[in-house]
Design a protein around this motif. Structure first.
Motif, PDB file in Angstrom:
ATOM      1  N   ALA A  91      25.792 -53.553  38.650  1.00 43.74           N
ATOM      2  CA  ALA A  91      25.044 -52.334  38.330  1.00 43.74           C
ATOM      3  C   ALA A  91      25.120 -52.033  36.830  1.00 43.74           C
ATOM      4  O   ALA A  91      24.135 -51.638  36.204  1.00 43.74           O
ATOM      5  N   ALA A  92      26.294 -52.263  36.259  1.00 47.44           N
ATOM      6  CA  ALA A  92      26.464 -52.000  34.826  1.00 47.44           C
ATOM      7  C   ALA A  92      25.528 -52.887  34.007  1.00 47.44           C
ATOM      8  O   ALA A  92      24.880 -52.425  33.057  1.00 47.44           O
ATOM      9  N   PHE A  93      25.445 -54.143  34.381  1.00 49.45           N
ATOM     10  CA  PHE A  93      24.572 -55.041  33.624  1.00 49.45           C
ATOM     11  C   PHE A  93      23.103 -54.705  33.873  1.00 49.45           C
ATOM     12  O   PHE A  93      22.268 -54.817  32.973  1.00 49.45           O
ATOM     13  N   ALA A  94      22.784 -54.279  35.092  1.00 48.86           N
ATOM     14  CA  ALA A  94      21.398 -53.923  35.390  1.00 48.86           C
ATOM     15  C   ALA A  94      20.959 -52.726  34.562  1.00 48.86           C
ATOM     16  O   ALA A  94      19.793 -52.615  34.166  1.00 48.86           O
ATOM     17  N   ALA A  95      21.914 -51.849  34.252  1.00 51.63           N
ATOM     18  CA  ALA A  95      21.576 -50.639  33.503  1.00 51.63           C
ATOM     19  C   ALA A  95      21.646 -50.849  31.989  1.00 51.63           C
ATOM     20  O   ALA A  95      21.368 -49.927  31.219  1.00 51.63           O
ATOM     21  N   ALA A  96      22.010 -52.033  31.547  1.00 50.66           N
ATOM     22  CA  ALA A  96      22.286 -52.247  30.119  1.00 50.66           C
ATOM     23  C   ALA A  96      21.016 -52.304  29.283  1.00 50.66           C
ATOM     24  O   ALA A  96      19.984 -52.797  29.730  1.00 50.66           O
ATOM     25  N   ASP A  97      21.118 -51.793  28.068  1.00 50.48           N
ATOM     26  CA  ASP A  97      20.037 -51.984  27.104  1.00 50.48           C
ATOM     27  C   ASP A  97      20.209 -53.288  26.335  1.00 50.48           C
ATOM     28  O   ASP A  97      19.256 -53.879  25.874  1.00 50.48           O
TER      29      ASP A  97
END
Ligand code: FES
Ligand code: FES
Lengths: 793, 167
Positions: free
Chosen positions: A185-191
């Motif tokens: 999820a963290a990587f999916a939300a990353a800019d």
């Protein structure tokens, strides 16, 4: 020119043993320095026993081979050669690592190879003779049949199952994972997502005194004595007992002066077991002194890891998540000290470092290869992991176009206690303050303003910042927080004899750190006596309480020092009770200070420690009042975990035409909580920094394609010289631990953990304009030269 | 007469005359350590790279691991054991090492002292060397423990003290 004295003068000006408390905090001069300066140190090679023989090992010239017959006849025919032993002559149990981590396969290691040799330099036979030279002559005449096998050298291939297998079950010994939060999820939300790879170099502790031991077996008592250049006498006693089959009560290990160790002398070494067995078999004392070639070839190596990292960031630079894969190259055995996991597993646990990272996943692998086994070396697996992470952050800063120090700062842990996503409870610290201090001291703003590609003919200048957190003072809790199963506690004993002299017996010998002095300061303060009254003894299993782990993991001050402080407190109360009896006062009216007892408000009533000790031992009337007046207190201690922190900064100049890297400045802000002896702390910090610089710029064990080790002397394996280092600038912050006695934390490994990252980041900064990434150490100067040449043309 | 394969030598060590019988291949380091029991001279590499075995031969520093004992015949050898006084009181250079925390494990220390001594004695009365010169003078002595700083500071202090007393 840089000033010679460090910017904070206190620690470089030593004080003589002061009479009065508090000693804790004073830069007291080493108590044992004069002896060593006169040349009166007693190292292994200085130990002589009547009838002693000298040993030389026959070592495998192959990286991997089936072992055939070993024929010592020609050697035995030589005058002065007394015995030649191969594995079959000295039956024993193999060495095994005692780490209890699920899924880790064991790799039994014999004292002398039998059936198979698994690395260049593995001991195959041992020759005993009247002199070392004669033993070497004999070793050359021992004939050994080998049937060479293909060597496995690439850990990636070994992990993927490439053979031939070193052990049944394949060359991958361990595969595991750390999962914290929701990294997907963290990587999916990353800019932004930034990834990097790093090959941490294989380098080694290289103590100036190589390994060695003297073994003597007494057939009458059945007792085996081993004088050994070791960091953990009790641990070695246990291993000897297990391999040789003697009860621990019949094995005595003595560590005399040890000429540096840095982790390499933690394991029980195959050679030490072989020498013990050989001495028993031949019925005479045997001495083995390792030469430098053997030390570089066959003493444990360290640090090699292949690391892939990936960082997820928000648009504003906030770290969102971290992914990693860490593969450790264990060498030929999962070594008995700490196993094949000493590198990748510890690396994985500390990977989040000083940063607020909650979503983390790391794959951990360990594989065996045909190289000398890996054992602890100052900073253990943390060095490579730290370097990989800091290089990743450096790269992220460049990609995002932000300042790397500020990117670090905005993501730092800033309130304590803080539990990391891998389960470490950072007790206290000055993470942001240490960074800010380091930046101010190096003049970071100005360096940044001047930065950018160099003018033609000028060196490329770069600055690298490397903030660290270091697990220290390992008791069982500290070990557990690194997810390590490891008995790591100590017992100590303080005794006062009838003359009033104080002896503190501890199980952790010193290898130059100055523990005797530091621990004596704690005892003297705790008891209320003068420093020169206290003697600290260590290193002999027959006279010192058990230290299950020995001197390692920056634990002596916290665990042993803590134990001594508690023991001293107890003994002091007892002394004051006895003094009260002697002075006819109430115990709470009596105080001891600088070895003298006084009664509050009555200066006429006084007693010396000697008088009180005399009464304790010899006054029958006291016995009637105090059932146990003995002046001996033992204390067990296993403290909670503590974490030191700080920040290392390096300033480098790179000559892009020759690739030469000059370290212009090296600065460290260190925070290890309450400091017992600032001079000793500074010595530890500087020494570790120097070793870190060696790892960054010079040091690498090299193997040829056939598995032959190529760096067998100090010309090919380069250690830092005085001219390779600048005057090291030290500054201090102090965040006492809320959990340990006196607020102490450990010290001694930080430079080895953080300096390679600082130097690597500085070089990366210097050569960024050439498009060169730093992906391995020591710095590959050829790549820099080639990139510079390509840019010119 | 010497035993077959052995050569008898006479030499002066720390001001005292010694004689011994050595194999031609015996190094000066081994002779000092094993025969004369002067174990202050340490052996760290036997290759000439580490400097732990440094002694003075006829007043100049030399690596005793690279010399055969027979090469020292008729010559004057000085080892770390010569520095302290008869009651063990430290030589000013040793004292400076002690005060400046110029040692940790002590293994490199005797060799380091002998290299530093050469610098201190050769610069008596002249301009004291700067830090770079001090570092260059000990660049052949490896210390794995200290990071060299305490050593450099100690040598600098010993040079200052000497300059002070020379004035
Ligand atoms: S032992 Fe002579 S230079 Fe290393
Ligand atoms: S003090 Fe240990 S090598 Fe110099």
């Amino acid at each position: 020119m840089q000033p010679l004295r460090s910017s904070e003068g206190s620690a470089s000006t030593l004080v003589e043993a002061p009479g009065a408390a508090p000693l804790v905090g004073a830069p007291v001069a080493r108590l044992d320095a004069a002896r060593l300066l006169r040349g009166q140190g007693r190292y292994i090679a200085d130990i002589e026993r009547a009838g002693m023989l000298h040993a030389c090992f026959v070592r495998s010239p192959h990286a991997h081979a089936r072992l055939g017959a070993v024929d010592g006849a020609a050697a035995l025919a030589l005058e002065g050669v007394v015995a030649v032993f191969a594995a079959a002559d000295l039956p024993h149990q193999p060495l095994l690592d005692s780490v209890r981590i699920e899924g880790l396969r064991k790799t039994p290691q014999p004292a002398l190879a039998s059936e198979r040799v698994r690395f260049h330099g593995e001991p195959v036979a041992v020759v005993l003779a009247s002199s070392r030279a004669r033993a070497e002559d004999g070793a050359e005449l021992v004939r050994v049949e080998y049937e060479p096998l293909a060597p496995v050298l690439d850990p990636e291939a070994a992990a993927a199952g490439a053979g031939p297998d070193l052990f049944e079950g394949g060359n991958l010994l361990y595969r595991g994972e750390i999962v914290a939060g929701d990294v997907e999820a963290a990587f999916a939300a990353a800019d932004h997502v930034v990834s990097a790879r790093y090959h941490g170099n294989r380098y080694a502790a290289v103590p100036m005194e190589a390994r060695g031991c003297v073994a003597e077996h007494d057939p009458g008592s059945g007792e085996l004595t081993l004088w050994c250049s070791t960091q953990g006498p009790h641990q070695l006693r246990r291993r000897l007992s297990q391999t040789i089959g003697l009860p621990e009560s019949h094995v005595r290990v003595i560590a005399p002066d040890v000429g540096g160790a840095f982790g390499q002398k933690i394991p029980a070494h195959a050679e030490e077991v072989a020498i013990a067995l050989a001495a028993r078999a031949v019925g005479r004392p045997v001495r083995w002194i390792e030469d430098r070639l053997e030390n570089l070839l066959a003493a444990p190596h360290a640090k090699e890891q292949l690391i892939e990292t990936e960082l997820a960031l928000a648009a504003d630079g906030t770290f969102l998540g971290l992914r990693a894969r860490i593969l450790g190259d264990a060498g030929a055995y999962s070594h008995n000290s700490t196993s094949a996991l000493i590198e990748p597993y510890l690396s994985a646990g500390l990977m989040p470092g000083v940063y607020r990272i909650r979503d983390y996943r790391c794959e951990i692998l360990a594989a065996v290869t045909n190289k000398s086994p890996v054992a602890p070396y100052r900073g253990v697996g943390w060095t490579a992991g730290h370097t990989a992470r800091e290089l990743l952050i450096e790269k992220a800063a460049r990609q995002l176009g932000v300042d790397p120090a500020q990117l670090r700062r905005r993501n730092m842990v800033d309130s304590f206690p803080y539990e990391s996503c891998t389960g470490m409870l950072y007790d206290s610290g000055s993470y942001v303050a240490s960074l800010d201090r380091a930046l101010a001291e190096i003049g970071y703003e100005e360096l940044r303003r001047e930065g950018g590609p160099p003018a033609a003919g000028q060196p490329a200048v770069g600055v690298g910042v490397s903030p660290y957190v270091e697990p220290t003072g390992w008791g069982s809790d500290g070990a557990l927080q690194s997810r390590w199963s490891f008995a790591s506690h100590d017992s100590v004993r303080i005794e006062i004899d009838p003359s009033g002299a104080v002896t503190a017996a501890v199980g952790t010998p010193s290898q130059g750190q100055g523990h005797e002095t530091m621990l004596a300061q704690i005892v003297a303060d705790g008891l209320g006596v003068e420093l020169d009254r206290v003697r600290v003894v260590s290193g002999d299993t027959s006279g010192t309480p058990i230290s299950t782990a020995g001197t390692r993991a920056s634990r002596t001050a916290v665990v042993v020092g803590g134990a001594l402080a508690l023991a001293a407190e107890e003994l002091r109360a007892k002394l004051e009770r006895i003094a009260a009896y002697l002075l006819d006062a109430e115990p709470d009216q009596v105080r001891i200070e600088a070895g003298r007892f006084a009664v509050a408000g009555d200066s006429a009533r006084e007693a010396t420690l000697r008088e009180v000790a005399e009464v304790a031992f010899y006054d029958p009337a006291l016995r009637a009042r105090l059932p146990d007046p003995s002046l001996s207190v033992s204390r067990f201690h296993d403290p909670p975990a503590s974490y030191a922190n700080g920040c290392v900064v390096a300033l480098v100049a790179v000559d892009v035409e020759t690739g030469a890297v000059t370290l212009r400045r090296l600065l460290s802000v260190e925070d290890c909580g309450t400091v017992v002896n600032p001079a000793l702390v500074d010595g530890q910090v500087r020494g570790a920094l120097a070793q870190g610089v060696g790892g960054a710029l010079l040091e690498q064990v090299r193997y040829g394609a056939d598995g032959t080790m190529l760096s067998g002397d100090l010309r090919r394996y380069k250690l830092p010289k005085a001219t390779d280092l600048p005057a090291i600038e030290l500054h201090h912050e102090c965040s006492p631990s809320p959990f340990t006695v006196n607020g102490m934390k450990g010290v001694g490994e930080s430079g080895a953990i953080a300096a390679p990252g600082a130097v690597a980041a500085a070089v990366a900064d210097a050569v960024a304009h050439l498009g060169v990434e730093i992906e391995s150490l020591p710095i590959d100067t050829d790549r820099i030269v080639a990139a510079a040449a390509a840019e010119r043309s | 007469m010497s035993e077959p394969g052995r050569i008898s030598i006479e030499l002066t060590v720390n001001g005292e005359a010694h004689r011994g019988e050595v194999e031609p291949r015996t190094t000066l380091a081994d002779f000092l350590r094993e025969e004369l029991r002067l174990t202050g001279t340490h052996v760290g590499c036997e290759d000439g790279f580490c400097g732990a075995c440094t002694v003075h031969l006829d007043g100049a520093s030399a690596r005793s691991c690279l010399l055969y004992a027979v090469q020292a015949a008729g010559r004057e050898v000085r080892t770390v054991e010569s520095l302290a006084g008869p009651d063990g009181e430290l030589h000013p250079l040793q004292e400076a090492f002690r005060r400046n925390h110029g040692l940790q494990c002590g293994f490199c220390t005797p060799g380091m002292l002998m290299s530093a001594l050469e610098l201190v004695e050769s610069r008596a009365g002249g301009d004291p060397p700067d830090e770079g010169e001090i570092r260059a003078a000990i660049a052949g002595n490896i210390c794995r423990c200290t990071g060299y700083q305490g050593i450099v500071e100690a040598i600098s202090e010993a040079l200052d003290d000497r300059a002070g007393t020379a004035e």
